[in-house]
Write a protein that holds these residues in place. Structure first.
Motif, mmCIF file in Angstrom:
data_model
loop_
_atom_site.group_PDB
_atom_site.id
_atom_site.type_symbol
_atom_site.label_atom_id
_atom_site.label_comp_id
_atom_site.label_asym_id
_atom_site.label_seq_id
_atom_site.Cartn_x
_atom_site.Cartn_y
_atom_site.Cartn_z
ATOM 1 N N PRO A 1 -19.135 -15.302 -3.452
ATOM 2 C CA PRO A 1 -18.065 -16.233 -3.603
ATOM 3 C C PRO A 1 -16.748 -15.418 -4.232
ATOM 4 N N PHE A 2 -16.733 -14.031 -4.254
ATOM 5 C CA PHE A 2 -15.817 -13.451 -4.971
ATOM 6 C C PHE A 2 -14.383 -13.368 -3.943
ATOM 7 N N ALA A 3 -14.456 -13.236 -2.799
ATOM 8 C CA ALA A 3 -13.210 -13.162 -2.014
ATOM 9 C C ALA A 3 -12.277 -14.371 -2.248
ATOM 10 N N ALA A 4 -12.798 -15.687 -2.239
ATOM 11 C CA ALA A 4 -11.946 -16.597 -2.511
ATOM 12 C C ALA A 4 -11.218 -16.507 -3.620
ATOM 13 N N GLN A 5 -11.718 -15.824 -4.793
ATOM 14 C CA GLN A 5 -10.890 -15.886 -5.901
ATOM 15 C C GLN A 5 -9.780 -15.051 -6.160
ATOM 16 N N MET A 6 -9.603 -14.490 -5.017
ATOM 17 C CA MET A 6 -8.183 -13.472 -5.088
ATOM 18 C C MET A 6 -7.008 -14.189 -4.761
ATOM 19 N N GLY A 7 -7.236 -15.467 -4.258
ATOM 20 C CA GLY A 7 -5.963 -16.176 -3.728
ATOM 21 C C GLY A 7 -5.183 -15.639 -2.795
ATOM 22 N N ASP A 8 -3.916 -15.847 -3.044
ATOM 23 C CA ASP A 8 -2.881 -15.490 -2.119
ATOM 24 C C ASP A 8 -2.178 -14.051 -2.398
ATOM 25 N N ARG A 9 -3.190 -13.299 -1.739
ATOM 26 C CA ARG A 9 -2.883 -11.695 -1.890
ATOM 27 C C ARG A 9 -2.454 -11.052 -0.694
ATOM 28 N N LEU A 10 -1.438 -10.140 -0.840
ATOM 29 C CA LEU A 10 -1.188 -9.491 0.500
ATOM 30 C C LEU A 10 -0.924 -8.026 0.333
ATOM 31 N N ARG A 11 -1.401 -7.194 0.949
ATOM 32 C CA ARG A 11 -1.036 -5.704 0.854
ATOM 33 C C ARG A 11 -0.666 -4.965 1.958
ATOM 34 N N ARG A 12 0.501 -4.111 1.858
ATOM 35 C CA ARG A 12 0.821 -3.130 2.870
ATOM 36 C C ARG A 12 0.586 -1.945 2.416
ATOM 37 N N ARG A 13 -0.281 -1.303 3.406
ATOM 38 C CA ARG A 13 -0.857 0.169 3.110
ATOM 39 C C ARG A 13 0.222 1.144 3.498
ATOM 40 N N LEU A 14 1.087 1.349 2.764
ATOM 41 C CA LEU A 14 2.190 2.416 3.193
ATOM 42 C C LEU A 14 1.620 3.778 3.141
ATOM 43 N N GLY A 15 0.689 4.334 2.370
ATOM 44 C CA GLY A 15 0.235 5.668 2.767
ATOM 45 C C GLY A 15 -0.420 5.628 3.995
ATOM 46 N N ASP A 16 -1.153 4.855 4.746
ATOM 47 C CA ASP A 16 -1.540 4.904 5.869
ATOM 48 C C ASP A 16 -0.683 4.959 7.009
ATOM 49 N N VAL A 17 0.662 4.357 6.954
ATOM 50 C CA VAL A 17 1.514 4.261 7.933
ATOM 51 C C VAL A 17 2.040 6.001 8.018
ATOM 52 N N PHE A 18 1.839 6.675 6.892
ATOM 53 C CA PHE A 18 2.168 8.264 7.086
ATOM 54 C C PHE A 18 1.119 9.134 7.105
ATOM 55 N N GLY A 19 -0.035 8.555 7.540
ATOM 56 C CA GLY A 19 -1.173 9.298 7.615
ATOM 57 C C GLY A 19 -1.760 10.059 6.182
ATOM 58 N N LEU A 20 -1.294 9.535 4.982
ATOM 59 C CA LEU A 20 -1.841 10.177 3.801
ATOM 60 C C LEU A 20 -3.291 10.145 3.710
ATOM 61 N N THR A 21 -3.816 11.209 3.126
ATOM 62 C CA THR A 21 -5.204 11.230 3.080
ATOM 63 C C THR A 21 -5.745 11.382 1.564
ATOM 64 N N ALA A 22 -4.850 12.265 0.725
ATOM 65 C CA ALA A 22 -5.420 12.421 -0.420
ATOM 66 C C ALA A 22 -4.955 11.486 -1.505
ATOM 67 N N PHE A 23 -4.229 10.420 -1.189
ATOM 68 C CA PHE A 23 -4.030 9.331 -1.887
ATOM 69 C C PHE A 23 -3.517 8.200 -1.357
ATOM 70 N N GLY A 24 -3.592 6.972 -1.793
ATOM 71 C CA GLY A 24 -3.151 5.835 -1.111
ATOM 72 C C GLY A 24 -1.819 5.099 -1.860
ATOM 73 N N VAL A 25 -0.981 4.429 -1.220
ATOM 74 C CA VAL A 25 -0.048 3.721 -1.767
ATOM 75 C C VAL A 25 -0.058 2.217 -1.200
ATOM 76 N N ASN A 26 -0.005 1.120 -1.830
ATOM 77 C CA ASN A 26 -0.049 -0.003 -1.274
ATOM 78 C C ASN A 26 1.085 -0.644 -2.148
ATOM 79 N N LEU A 27 1.949 -1.411 -1.146
ATOM 80 C CA LEU A 27 2.816 -2.502 -1.646
ATOM 81 C C LEU A 27 2.080 -3.781 -1.734
ATOM 82 N N ALA A 28 1.971 -4.208 -2.875
ATOM 83 C CA ALA A 28 1.047 -5.389 -2.845
ATOM 84 C C ALA A 28 1.920 -6.643 -3.436
ATOM 85 N N ARG A 29 1.652 -7.905 -2.985
ATOM 86 C CA ARG A 29 2.312 -9.096 -3.527
ATOM 87 C C ARG A 29 0.942 -10.182 -3.799
ATOM 88 N N LEU A 30 1.303 -10.678 -5.136
ATOM 89 C CA LEU A 30 0.395 -11.886 -5.480
ATOM 90 C C LEU A 30 1.074 -13.088 -5.573
#
Length: 158
Positions: free
Chosen positions: A26-55
């Motif tokens: 039941p844990f997924a529903a507890q997050m509510g209105d959450r959005l992430r944009r995986r900025l690091g993935d756009v640039f092919g970064l592999t050593a670290f990730g960068v997300n722009l997140a909205r709650l």
């Protein structure tokens, strides 16, 4: 990913958005209105990730969790989330940041208890063999057979 097709720069709001959660019920529903944009993935970064997140109001960044191998960092851009850690609750505001050293066992998460959206950057290492503890619930995360998996604390799968 073909490195020749990676962008030089983008508007962060144009990065693909991911909503919802990968947590089991039941844990997924507890997050509510959450959005992430995986900025690091756009640039092919592999050593670290960068997300722009909205709650949205009432949303959580994650269940309170502690990484074994990965350091994590958040920087608040907009809104006033509350940081939850073993030390208690810490109100945050734009311009504030927090860091979470791997291996401390101190669980952390953000919750938006306000009526306005929260926007923040989250930055973390991408470590092979990472495991995550969720101190408040019967859950742990681990990479098994090359993919992220959620387990009960006794090791049985969800």
């Amino acid at each position: 990913m073909d490195d020749t097709k990676l962008p030089i720069a983008i508007d962060a709001g144009d990065a693909p958005a991911r909503t919802g959660s990968g947590y089991p019920a039941p844990f997924a529903a507890q997050m509510g209105d959450r959005l992430r944009r995986r900025l690091g993935d756009v640039f092919g970064l592999t050593a670290f990730g960068v997300n722009l997140a909205r709650l949205g109001p009432g949303a959580h960044s994650a269940l309170r969790h502690a990484h074994h191998l990965e350091d994590e960092f958040v920087y608040i851009l907009e809104g006033t989330p509350t940081l939850l850690t073993d030390a208690g609750e810490t109100p945050l505001r734009p311009g504030m940041c927090a860091g979470f050293k791997a291996g401390t066992g101190d669980g952390h998460a953000l919750v938006n208890r306000s009526d306005a959206e929260v926007l923040y950057l989250e930055i973390g290492a991408r470590c092979v063999g990472e495991t995550v503890d969720y101190p408040d619930v019967d859950l742990k995360g681990a990479t098994l057979d090359g993919r992220w998996t959620y387990l009960h604390k006794d090791g049985t799968p969800y």
